[in-house]
Design a protein around this motif. Structure first.
Motif, PDB file in Angstrom:
ATOM      1  N   TYR A 283      43.037  49.535  25.366  1.00 64.74           N
ATOM      2  CA  TYR A 283      41.976  49.978  26.467  1.00 64.74           C
ATOM      3  C   TYR A 283      42.595  51.037  27.019  1.00 64.74           C
ATOM      4  O   TYR A 283      41.682  52.039  27.039  1.00 64.74           O
ATOM      5  CB  TYR A 283      41.746  48.796  27.588  1.00 64.74           C
ATOM      6  N   TRP A 284      43.565  51.151  27.482  1.00 70.25           N
ATOM      7  CA  TRP A 284      44.144  52.470  28.226  1.00 70.25           C
ATOM      8  C   TRP A 284      44.383  53.350  27.323  1.00 70.25           C
ATOM      9  O   TRP A 284      44.610  54.609  27.647  1.00 70.25           O
ATOM     10  CB  TRP A 284      45.547  51.912  29.179  1.00 70.25           C
TER      11      TRP A 284
ATOM     12  N   LEU B 107      42.781  54.107  24.460  1.00 65.69           N
ATOM     13  CA  LEU B 107      41.625  54.324  23.627  1.00 65.69           C
ATOM     14  C   LEU B 107      41.738  53.984  22.210  1.00 65.69           C
ATOM     15  O   LEU B 107      41.096  54.619  21.545  1.00 65.69           O
ATOM     16  CB  LEU B 107      40.988  55.880  24.105  1.00 65.69           C
TER      17      LEU B 107
END
Length: 121
Positions: A111-112, A114
């Motif tokens: 998530y962080w 991408l």
């Protein structure tokens, strides 16, 4: 509730004794300010507490969704690929089925950064 108690204990007895002008003069002169200040602080604290609970719930929900790699719209709409990933919808936390620490850490990292290489959807 506190405002109602203040009205019953302080304001209404003053009006009942016929001192409406005395009440207005106290309001105008500022001698009632020491009584009002704690009420304002209490009301502000209650308002902040409501927002703290609301924002805390949003933070927890977003973190849970991030840890299982699902979005809010996927939880609300539940498209077919989400139904295949989570076949049985039972309870409010159906998206936590199969939750594991290793997959949660991987989903958070993806998530962080991408990174969509490990995306199931």
């Amino acid at each position: 509730y506190v405002v109602a108690l203040y009205m019953v204990d302080e304001v209404l007895p003053g009006i009942a004794h016929g001192s409406v002008m005395g009440l207005f003069s106290e309001l105008w002169s500022g001698s009632i300010w020491p009584l009002v200040k704690p009420l304002l602080v209490l009301m502000s604290a209650m308002f902040n507490l409501v927002w703290l609970v609301f924002v805390g719930a949003l933070l927890l929900r977003t973190t849970a969704y991030m840890m299982v790699n699902i979005t809010t719209s996927e939880v609300l709409i539940r498209p077919t690929y989400v139904q295949h990933r989570f076949p049985k919808k039972r309870g409010n936390f159906w998206f936590l089925k199969g939750f594991g620490l290793a997959s949660a850490l991987r989903h958070c990292r993806n998530y962080w950064t991408l990174n969509m290489d490990d995306d199931e959807g």
